[in-house]
Design a protein around this motif. Structure first.
Motif, short mmCIF file in Angstrom:
data_model
loop_
_atom_site.label_atom_id
_atom_site.label_comp_id
_atom_site.label_asym_id
_atom_site.label_seq_id
_atom_site.Cartn_x
_atom_site.Cartn_y
_atom_site.Cartn_z
N GLU A 121 -67.20 -46.93 -122.51
CA GLU A 121 -68.37 -46.91 -122.33
C GLU A 121 -68.94 -46.71 -121.09
O GLU A 121 -68.09 -47.46 -120.13
N SER A 122 -69.90 -45.77 -120.56
CA SER A 122 -70.32 -46.33 -119.08
C SER A 122 -71.76 -46.46 -119.17
O SER A 122 -72.56 -46.34 -120.16
N ARG A 123 -72.22 -47.54 -118.12
CA ARG A 123 -73.37 -48.09 -118.21
C ARG A 123 -73.95 -47.47 -116.86
O ARG A 123 -73.36 -47.47 -115.94
N GLY A 124 -75.33 -47.26 -117.01
CA GLY A 124 -76.04 -46.84 -115.55
C GLY A 124 -77.40 -45.99 -116.14
O GLY A 124 -77.44 -45.65 -117.28
N ALA A 125 -78.04 -45.76 -114.96
CA ALA A 125 -79.16 -45.03 -115.29
C ALA A 125 -79.04 -43.76 -115.75
O ALA A 125 -79.60 -42.96 -116.53
N ASN A 126 -78.24 -42.82 -114.95
CA ASN A 126 -77.83 -41.70 -115.22
C ASN A 126 -76.26 -41.56 -115.83
O ASN A 126 -75.15 -41.39 -115.33
N GLN A 127 -76.43 -41.75 -117.08
CA GLN A 127 -75.35 -41.78 -118.10
C GLN A 127 -74.50 -40.51 -118.14
O GLN A 127 -75.02 -39.51 -118.37
N PRO A 128 -73.27 -40.43 -117.84
CA PRO A 128 -72.48 -39.08 -118.11
C PRO A 128 -72.54 -38.68 -119.67
O PRO A 128 -72.37 -39.59 -120.47
N PRO A 129 -72.48 -37.51 -119.91
CA PRO A 129 -72.13 -36.96 -121.28
C PRO A 129 -70.64 -37.51 -121.91
O PRO A 129 -69.94 -37.69 -120.84
N LEU A 130 -70.76 -37.83 -123.04
CA LEU A 130 -69.62 -38.40 -123.76
C LEU A 130 -68.43 -37.61 -123.32
O LEU A 130 -68.40 -36.21 -123.43
N MET A 131 -67.40 -38.21 -123.24
CA MET A 131 -66.02 -37.53 -122.95
C MET A 131 -65.80 -36.72 -124.13
O MET A 131 -65.83 -37.30 -125.27
N THR A 132 -64.92 -35.67 -123.89
CA THR A 132 -64.44 -35.03 -124.90
C THR A 132 -62.86 -35.49 -125.19
O THR A 132 -62.45 -36.30 -124.50
N ARG A 133 -62.54 -35.05 -126.33
CA ARG A 133 -61.01 -35.75 -126.58
C ARG A 133 -60.10 -35.52 -125.32
O ARG A 133 -59.23 -36.46 -125.11
N GLU A 134 -59.95 -34.43 -125.11
CA GLU A 134 -58.98 -33.79 -123.91
C GLU A 134 -59.31 -34.50 -122.61
O GLU A 134 -58.40 -34.98 -121.96
N GLU A 135 -60.69 -34.64 -122.36
CA GLU A 135 -60.88 -35.47 -121.32
C GLU A 135 -60.53 -36.84 -120.96
O GLU A 135 -59.76 -37.47 -120.14
N ALA A 136 -60.58 -37.45 -122.10
CA ALA A 136 -60.23 -39.14 -122.54
C ALA A 136 -58.71 -39.00 -122.38
O ALA A 136 -58.22 -40.12 -121.88
N TRP A 137 -58.00 -38.06 -123.01
CA TRP A 137 -56.59 -37.86 -122.78
C TRP A 137 -56.16 -37.78 -121.21
O TRP A 137 -55.26 -38.84 -120.79
N GLU A 138 -56.90 -36.84 -120.79
CA GLU A 138 -56.30 -36.58 -119.01
C GLU A 138 -56.73 -37.78 -118.13
O GLU A 138 -55.93 -38.04 -117.39
N LYS A 139 -57.90 -38.43 -118.41
CA LYS A 139 -58.40 -39.59 -117.59
C LYS A 139 -57.54 -40.81 -117.84
O LYS A 139 -57.16 -41.57 -116.98
#
Length: 200
Positions: free
Chosen positions: A138-156
């Motif tokens: 989860e990201s918290r903040g005023a400008n939350q980024p869009p939800l990660m894709t499955r691929e992004e979650a694996w890569e990061k």
């Protein structure tokens, strides 16, 4: 809160977008992952076992040895949209007694009602919900980024596509312990799904 209300710990994350084949594969991989931590592990999908009051079909069974003794764990996999009711967990408990198993595990795509969670904790049944690994960040903040894709979650973060959360008795009375499980955590899977914790 009544027994029919959804237990909040089990509904913290969105359900996984998972096909029947992916769900069955996730369950099998999760159960087999305990192999390095137990002796003679055998996982069987779709097994029938005759008990004292009839024959039951199980989504999966786990057999292994510990200290020279044979153990049997029964697994029910529920790919449901509606919350799991207490009655389904009670039926699993009755099957455990009928076939002489040592433990039961229920793995679901849906959350559990409070009555189901409390019954499971009382009787030492492990409950698991399936979600997507990307939902656990989860990201918290005023400008939350869009939800990660499955691929992004694996890569990061090297997060598996699907993960589970296991629920059991917490450290204090009437509390619930919530633990992340995946096929990458072999010891945790063995401890939570195969061990026999004291009921609360």
């Amino acid at each position: 809160m009544t027994d029919e209300d959804v237990a909040r710990p089990t509904s913290h994350y969105p359900p996984a977008d998972i096909t029947p084949a992916q769900f069955e594969s996730f369950v099998a991989d999760l159960l087999w992952s305990a192999q390095p931590d137990v002796d003679d592990l055998k996982v069987t999908l779709h097994e029938s076992i005759t008990g004292v009051d009839g024959t039951y079909d199980f989504d999966a069974t786990i057999r292994y040895q510990l200290a020279g003794m044979d153990f049997l764990v029964l697994v029910e996999a529920k790919r449901h949209k509606n919350p799991i009711k207490r009655e389904l967990v009670q039926v699993l408990r009755e099957k455990i007694l009928s076939v002489g198993a040592q433990k039961g595990v229920m793995i679901s795509t849906a959350p559990y009602q409070s009555g189901a969670l409390n019954f499971a904790k009382t009787h030492g049944i492990a409950l698991v919900t399936v979600t997507e690994g990307r939902f656990t960040f989860e990201s918290r903040g005023a400008n939350q980024p869009p939800l990660m894709t499955r691929e992004e979650a694996w890569e990061k973060f090297r997060v598996p596509t699907f993960v589970g959360h296991c629920y059991g008795p917490g450290a204090s009375p009437n509390s619930t312990a919530v633990t992340l499980v995946s096929s990458k955590d072999t010891e945790r899977v063995a401890d939570l799904l195969l061990a026999f914790p004291q009921a609360s």
